[in-house]
Design a protein around this motif. Structure first.
Motif, PDB file in Angstrom:
ATOM      1  N   SER A  72       0.596  -0.881  -0.267  1.00  0.00           N
ATOM      2  CA  SER A  72      -0.173   0.124   0.315  1.00  0.00           C
ATOM      3  C   SER A  72       1.088   1.240  -0.489  1.00  0.00           C
ATOM      4  O   SER A  72       0.577   2.112  -0.492  1.00  0.00           O
ATOM      5  CB  SER A  72      -1.024   0.336   0.772  1.00  0.00           C
ATOM      6  N   LEU A  73       2.078   1.479   0.595  1.00  0.00           N
ATOM      7  CA  LEU A  73       3.454   2.595   0.889  1.00  0.00           C
ATOM      8  C   LEU A  73       3.554   2.468  -0.775  1.00  0.00           C
ATOM      9  O   LEU A  73       3.150   3.810  -0.911  1.00  0.00           O
ATOM     10  CB  LEU A  73       3.788   2.373   1.665  1.00  0.00           C
ATOM     11  N   GLU A  74       4.337   1.823  -0.948  1.00  0.00           N
ATOM     12  CA  GLU A  74       4.460   1.391  -2.163  1.00  0.00           C
ATOM     13  C   GLU A  74       3.833   1.635  -3.155  1.00  0.00           C
ATOM     14  O   GLU A  74       4.387   2.588  -4.797  1.00  0.00           O
ATOM     15  CB  GLU A  74       5.384   0.287  -2.664  1.00  0.00           C
ATOM     16  N   SER A  75       1.956   1.512  -3.453  1.00  0.00           N
ATOM     17  CA  SER A  75       1.623   2.447  -3.898  1.00  0.00           C
ATOM     18  C   SER A  75       1.453   3.466  -4.203  1.00  0.00           C
ATOM     19  O   SER A  75       0.884   4.420  -5.352  1.00  0.00           O
ATOM     20  CB  SER A  75       0.420   0.862  -4.225  1.00  0.00           C
ATOM     21  N   ALA A  76       1.661   4.109  -2.909  1.00  0.00           N
ATOM     22  CA  ALA A  76       1.290   5.350  -3.042  1.00  0.00           C
ATOM     23  C   ALA A  76       1.998   6.186  -3.560  1.00  0.00           C
ATOM     24  O   ALA A  76       2.618   7.577  -2.999  1.00  0.00           O
ATOM     25  CB  ALA A  76       0.588   5.314  -1.956  1.00  0.00           C
ATOM     26  N   GLN A  77       3.960   5.688  -3.633  1.00  0.00           N
ATOM     27  CA  GLN A  77       5.079   6.451  -3.715  1.00  0.00           C
ATOM     28  C   GLN A  77       5.389   7.157  -2.239  1.00  0.00           C
ATOM     29  O   GLN A  77       5.724   8.186  -2.691  1.00  0.00           O
ATOM     30  CB  GLN A  77       4.822   7.395  -5.177  1.00  0.00           C
ATOM     31  N   VAL A  78       5.090   6.006  -1.323  1.00  0.00           N
ATOM     32  CA  VAL A  78       5.553   7.102  -0.275  1.00  0.00           C
ATOM     33  C   VAL A  78       7.129   6.168  -0.488  1.00  0.00           C
ATOM     34  O   VAL A  78       7.339   4.712  -0.808  1.00  0.00           O
ATOM     35  CB  VAL A  78       5.422   6.961   0.544  1.00  0.00           C
ATOM     36  N   ARG A  79       8.597   6.812  -0.662  1.00  0.00           N
ATOM     37  CA  ARG A  79       9.938   5.998  -0.388  1.00  0.00           C
ATOM     38  C   ARG A  79      10.058   4.920   1.390  1.00  0.00           C
ATOM     39  O   ARG A  79      10.017   6.402   1.860  1.00  0.00           O
ATOM     40  CB  ARG A  79      10.883   6.865  -0.477  1.00  0.00           C
ATOM     41  N   LEU A  80      10.680   4.277   1.875  1.00  0.00           N
ATOM     42  CA  LEU A  80      10.202   3.738   2.267  1.00  0.00           C
ATOM     43  C   LEU A  80      12.118   3.609   2.953  1.00  0.00           C
ATOM     44  O   LEU A  80      12.964   3.364   2.330  1.00  0.00           O
ATOM     45  CB  LEU A  80      10.109   2.368   2.359  1.00  0.00           C
ATOM     46  N   HIS A  81      11.907   4.071   4.524  1.00  0.00           N
ATOM     47  CA  HIS A  81      13.242   3.968   5.605  1.00  0.00           C
ATOM     48  C   HIS A  81      12.461   2.353   6.486  1.00  0.00           C
ATOM     49  O   HIS A  81      11.686   2.486   7.589  1.00  0.00           O
ATOM     50  CB  HIS A  81      13.397   4.440   6.244  1.00  0.00           C
ATOM     51  N   THR A  82      12.665   1.014   5.889  1.00  0.00           N
ATOM     52  CA  THR A  82      12.125  -0.001   6.686  1.00  0.00           C
ATOM     53  C   THR A  82      12.476  -0.584   7.385  1.00  0.00           C
ATOM     54  O   THR A  82      14.032  -0.768   6.835  1.00  0.00           O
ATOM     55  CB  THR A  82      11.468  -0.869   6.078  1.00  0.00           C
ATOM     56  N   VAL A  83      12.557  -0.745   9.072  1.00  0.00           N
ATOM     57  CA  VAL A  83      13.494  -1.635   9.964  1.00  0.00           C
ATOM     58  C   VAL A  83      12.590  -2.871  10.048  1.00  0.00           C
ATOM     59  O   VAL A  83      11.556  -3.223  10.415  1.00  0.00           O
ATOM     60  CB  VAL A  83      13.327  -0.736  11.249  1.00  0.00           C
ATOM     61  N   HIS A  84      13.357  -3.817  10.202  1.00  0.00           N
ATOM     62  CA  HIS A  84      13.328  -4.995   9.999  1.00  0.00           C
ATOM     63  C   HIS A  84      13.080  -6.049  11.806  1.00  0.00           C
ATOM     64  O   HIS A  84      13.930  -5.819  11.767  1.00  0.00           O
ATOM     65  CB  HIS A  84      13.400  -6.368   9.570  1.00  0.00           C
ATOM     66  N   CYS A  85      12.358  -6.008  12.444  1.00  0.00           N
ATOM     67  CA  CYS A  85      11.966  -6.496  13.151  1.00  0.00           C
ATOM     68  C   CYS A  85      11.734  -8.418  13.399  1.00  0.00           C
ATOM     69  O   CYS A  85      10.707  -8.270  14.239  1.00  0.00           O
ATOM     70  CB  CYS A  85      11.823  -5.888  14.394  1.00  0.00           C
ATOM     71  N   PRO A  86      13.109  -8.928  13.403  1.00  0.00           N
ATOM     72  CA  PRO A  86      12.730 -10.275  12.803  1.00  0.00           C
ATOM     73  C   PRO A  86      11.967 -11.192  14.081  1.00  0.00           C
ATOM     74  O   PRO A  86      10.903 -12.457  14.446  1.00  0.00           O
ATOM     75  CB  PRO A  86      13.740 -10.986  12.635  1.00  0.00           C
ATOM     76  N   ASP A  87      11.944 -10.525  15.432  1.00  0.00           N
ATOM     77  CA  ASP A  87      11.560 -10.541  16.848  1.00  0.00           C
ATOM     78  C   ASP A  87      10.096 -10.802  17.056  1.00  0.00           C
ATOM     79  O   ASP A  87       9.198 -11.343  17.964  1.00  0.00           O
ATOM     80  CB  ASP A  87      12.584 -11.328  17.904  1.00  0.00           C
ATOM     81  N   GLN A  88       9.506  -9.604  16.122  1.00  0.00           N
ATOM     82  CA  GLN A  88       8.280  -9.407  16.265  1.00  0.00           C
ATOM     83  C   GLN A  88       7.266  -9.597  15.783  1.00  0.00           C
ATOM     84  O   GLN A  88       7.807  -9.158  14.362  1.00  0.00           O
ATOM     85  CB  GLN A  88       8.742  -8.083  16.829  1.00  0.00           C
TER      86      GLN A  88
END
Ligand code: ADP
Length: 312
Positions: A72-88
């Motif tokens: 959804s964010l990408e289709s709205a053309q929001v550029r992302l800084h994503t933090v990945h939290c594998p334990d959550q």
């Protein structure tokens, strides 16, 4: 350019004829999932408003719930800084919507609580930092202070309602709250106008649902009655308002103009289900606004009197 730092949640939505009371089970109607979270909703609204480039800092779990949020964010053309939290787990919200468009929401924040000080990107290319309170308040405070030090305008939507540390309020240029959130921030209740006067923030906007909104900018008040629409789901109205408001302030619009456009976008968001999926495009908002008369004196006087201001 605008940076939104905040939450992304998958919304699990069920319609029912009323919101369950404590201990009650309600047999609801249809069920759907929608991309949501105050941060992501506001980032999508900001990007759809088309007035400014939008980036978002968010944290997601390593699970399938993250996928529709990214899409959804990408289709709205929001550029992302994503933090990945594998334990959550990716954040989730459980939402009950009634037939008269009221809602009750429980959020399981999960990965949203992973956002920490070290995750903030370089701020120099941003004019505004927009945040909410669905990530740790210590992180919000730290980001706000760093943005203030870097000359970036700090916009805080203090939602969900809670009291704020004074050092956070001191770093905020523009605060956006609904009436309940405003009440949680001030020492003494009273009218909207008297509560607004207790807040030591340069500009405060209070949204008042279908009544509209009011701002105090230094010592001046700006009033914007709501637009009349057939509301079916008000989830995300406040988020649409915040994202649109900041997009327009980011391109240099006046506060009054930004409030009018944000109110139109928020009204349109109430006419469809879901949060991000109901946020209108700039073209839809422009078309709607062209069909709307300017508010008459009577509407403004009703809003003034609700807020505890003298009639004009
Ligand atoms: P929140 O969703 O954060 O509680 P509000 O309910 O105050 O925020 O709504 C935010 C804005 O959305 C309002 O100031 C108004 O402009 C618009 N809005 C909300 N509900 C309606 C409605 N039923 N009809 C038209 N506009 C609405």
């Amino acid at each position: 350019m605008i940076l939104v730092a905040g939450s992304a949640n998958l919304d699990f939505v069920v319609h029912a004829d009323h919101i369950p009371a404590p201990g009650e089970t309600v047999l609801g109607q249809d069920f759907s999932t929608f991309p949501g979270g105050k941060g992501a909703n506001q980032a999508v609204a900001c990007a759809r408003a088309g007035a400014a480039d939008t980036e978002m800092l968010l944290a997601l779990g390593d699970d399938a719930h993250a996928l529709p949020l990214l899409a959804s964010l990408e289709s709205a053309q929001v550029r992302l800084h994503t933090v990945h939290c594998p334990d959550q787990a990716t954040g989730c919200a459980f939402i009950c919507v009634t037939d008269n468009a009221e809602n009750a929401i429980t959020v399981a924040p999960g990965a949203n609580l992973c956002l920490q000080s070290q995750h903030l990107p370089e701020l120099q290319s941003f004019s505004h930092l927009l945040m909410q309170l669905e990530i740790p308040i210590a992180t919000v405070t730290d980001y706000a202070k760093r943005a203030q030090a870097g000359g970036v305008q700090v916009v805080l939507n203090a939602a969900p309602a809670q009291a704020l540390p004074p050092e956070l309020l001191q770093a905020v240029d523009l605060l956006v709250v609904n009436e309940g959130e405003l009440r949680a921030l001030v020492a003494h209740g009273g009218t909207v106008a008297t509560m607004l006067q207790q807040l030591d923030v340069p500009t405060v906007v209070v949204t008042l649902g279908q009544r509209g909104c009011i701002a105090r900018q230094q010592d001046d008040f700006v009033l914007q009655p709501a637009f009349t629409v057939a509301a079916v789901d008000t989830t995300g109205a406040g988020d649409t308002f915040c994202g649109t408001l900041v997009a327009h302030l980011g391109r240099g619009d006046t506060l009054a103009h930004a409030m009018r456009t944000a109110s139109a976008a928020a009204a349109l968001a109430c006419t469809a289900n879901g949060a991000q999926s109901s946020i209108p495009t700039a073209l839809e908002v422009d078309t709607f606004l062209r069909q709307q008369p300017m508010p008459d004196e009577q509407q403004i006087d009703m809003l003034r009197s609700y807020c505890g201001l003298e009639a004009s």
